[in-house]
Structure formats: structure tokens, C-alpha cells
Design an enzyme around this catalytic site. Sequence first.
Site, short mmCIF file in Angstrom:
data_model
loop_
_atom_site.label_atom_id
_atom_site.label_comp_id
_atom_site.label_asym_id
_atom_site.label_seq_id
_atom_site.Cartn_x
_atom_site.Cartn_y
_atom_site.Cartn_z
N HIS A 177 -64.39 -0.63 38.40
CA HIS A 177 -63.72 -1.09 39.60
C HIS A 177 -64.87 -0.58 40.97
O HIS A 177 -64.66 -1.05 42.12
CB HIS A 177 -62.29 -0.21 39.73
N THR A 183 -60.87 -3.08 24.31
CA THR A 183 -60.63 -2.61 23.28
C THR A 183 -60.22 -1.11 23.20
O THR A 183 -59.21 -0.42 22.34
CB THR A 183 -61.73 -2.63 22.02
N ASP A 228 -54.50 -3.38 22.52
CA ASP A 228 -54.40 -3.67 21.23
C ASP A 228 -53.93 -2.51 20.36
O ASP A 228 -53.68 -1.76 21.11
CB ASP A 228 -55.83 -4.11 20.62
N THR A 242 -55.30 -0.28 18.31
CA THR A 242 -56.02 0.59 18.11
C THR A 242 -56.84 1.08 19.51
O THR A 242 -57.90 1.07 19.58
CB THR A 242 -57.00 0.22 17.00
N ASP A 262 -63.23 -1.28 18.47
CA ASP A 262 -63.17 -2.08 17.44
C ASP A 262 -63.27 -3.53 17.96
O ASP A 262 -63.17 -3.83 19.16
CB ASP A 262 -62.53 -1.70 16.20
#
EC number: 1.11.1.14
Length: 372
Positions: A74, A206, A223, A225, A230
Site C-alpha cells: 500500500h 497466501t 485460504d 492455511t 504455500d
Amino acid sequence: MAFKSLLSFVSVIGALQGANAALTRRVACPDGVNTATNAACCQLFAVREDLQQNLFHGGLCTAEAHESLRLTFHDAIAISPALEAQGIFGGGGADGSIAIFPEIETNFHPNIGLDEIIELQKPFIARHNISVADFIQFAGAIGASNCAGAPQLAAFVGRKDATQPAPDGLVPEPFHTPDQIFDRLADASQGEFDPILTVWLLTAHTVAAANDVDPTKSGLPFDSTPELWDTQFFLETQLRGTSFPGSGGNQGEVESPLAGEMRLQSDHTIARDSRTACEWQSFVDNQPKAQQMFQFVFHDLSIFGQDINTLVDCTEVVPIPADPQGHTHFPAGLSNADIEQACAETPFPTFPTDPGPKTAVAPVPKPPAARK
């Protein structure tokens, strides 16, 4: 052009590493413990230890690490050569303006919520001899290093701090179209960041979560995880959305496949855009790519608006992250049958499905007050 640049970058890094190993004389730092290839890097060892102990909870991939990485983007993306060509100030890029003028820039719509991590970082900047611009990018690199599977991100010192705030309208929003996002990144990077490199940059999701897209929920991961660097993000964004994790109907949000998981409209559309769908799919179960391509784009993003010839490379101070954990998988209750195939060139690969009841994703706790 992007791939030629990457090849050149990798070749130069390899050559420099070989040369450094053989020729570079290290400097003893004043702390009597560390050495560095350049004395200007010595100050960062103390900053690193302070961050790890007092912001990142002893070196954990927590909300503070996620938000510190988010802040790097940002701040850096707020630059527009197109505006400058019109005689309008276009922002300074990675110049610290978002933290130097927080009362202005954190009120820009895409920056809402970043005032919290800026406030947490202020005491660290105050007690170390480091520019705000350098600190933001360094803190993001250190935060990412706490996430298993992440790449070692670049760290430079010598950036010039902002003297005025960036203008509004330069940070992409989750409700923007792919064309709007691609055009914005191309402008900020002077043509370097094309749609393919935009996908590489989105690897950061991720370990990301949304705090302000849904006003009724915070810490909603992208996600299942969020503590691991990953490729589950690339798999799960291609699963068919079925519900919202909170109130639903929020600007910039579309349905996600898992309870508790947030899906940004921009991630959804770029994953399915004909220009980027195959590149998106190529990241699934490709951990080296998820590391190397983000490492490349972060290097360049972190110096937007700066003259690299005046900077000192201190990447050696950034810890090498732990090895990736786990394996690529379909969350429990889902399979290839739930994939919305977007790449016309390559079938979606097959992976095992986790056993048990359908996966529900826990929120990432919001940062508590950091130890001062």
C-alpha cells in the site's frame, strides 16, 4: 520482457552470491556480535531483533506479520508516472508516505484499517535510526520470513522519506476489474508489471486476511492455511463459491467455498481471466514458483520511486524462512468436481482430499497492543 528481467535478476543474484562468497570482506558491526557486507546494514540487526520479539511475538506468522507485508504494497504502489506526465504529483512510491501522513492516507478507502499496524510500528521507528520508508519495507520482509515456505525477501536501506502524501486513487481495490488492476500496476511500475507479474504479486494473499471488507467480521483468511506460505490460495480461489463467511453482499466480495474464508472479487476474476487463468493455475502445487516469483516482484516493488543506485542491499539481515509444511490438497468435503476450470490449455491437477467433515477456516486474531 518480464521473463527476460527475471532471468537477468536471477543471473545477477547468482553471480553476486558467487563473487561475494569468494571476494567480499565482511565488516564487524558495533554490537560485537554480527558482521555485514556493508556497515550500513549493521543497524538492521537490532531492528530485526526488536521486531521479532516485540511485534511478531518471537517470530510468528501472525496478523502483525500479515499486516506488515500488506503495508509494504500500500505504500509502494502509490506512485503514478502517468499523473506526473500530466504535471500532477503522482506519489513517491516506497517512500513511507502512508506512515508519515497517516491522517491523510489511511483515510483513503483501500487503506482503511492500516492505521492499526502503522500505530504498532511507530515505537519501533522512534527507537531506531532508520527512515520510515526503509522501515516499512524491512518490517514486511521480516514479517514474511516468519511464515514457513516464504522466500527470503529483499531489504534495502537508503530510501528517501516522503515530504508530501500520495494522492488518492492509486491503490487497487478488491472491486476493481482486472483491466483496472492491470493498468494501475503497469502505470506504477512503468510498464514492468504486466498481467502475469500481477499474478506473481498476488502470491502474498497466501498469508493474508481481510479485516474491513465485511464490516461484521475481521481476520477472514483468503485460504485455509494463512500461517503458511504455500499454494493453497491458488487452488482454493478456483473452487466454486457457495457462501459468504459473514454478512455477504459486501463490495469487493464474492462467495467462497469454505466457511470462514473470504474471497475477494479481484482474486476471483483474475483467477478466471483468459489472460491470467493458466498462469494462476500454474502456481498450484508449485512451491518454488510461489517463492521465486514473489521474491522477484517484491524486490522491484520495494524500490518503486527510489534510485537503486543510491541504496544498500541488506537482504542478508532477513532470516531465511523455514521450509514449507504440508502438501497441496483439497479441503475436506471438496474435490476436482468443485473446480471452476478456467485455463483452457491444461487440465486442473488432481490432489487428495483431506478426511473429515467439510473444512471451516478460523479467523486470524486481530493484533493486540504490541509490547512497547
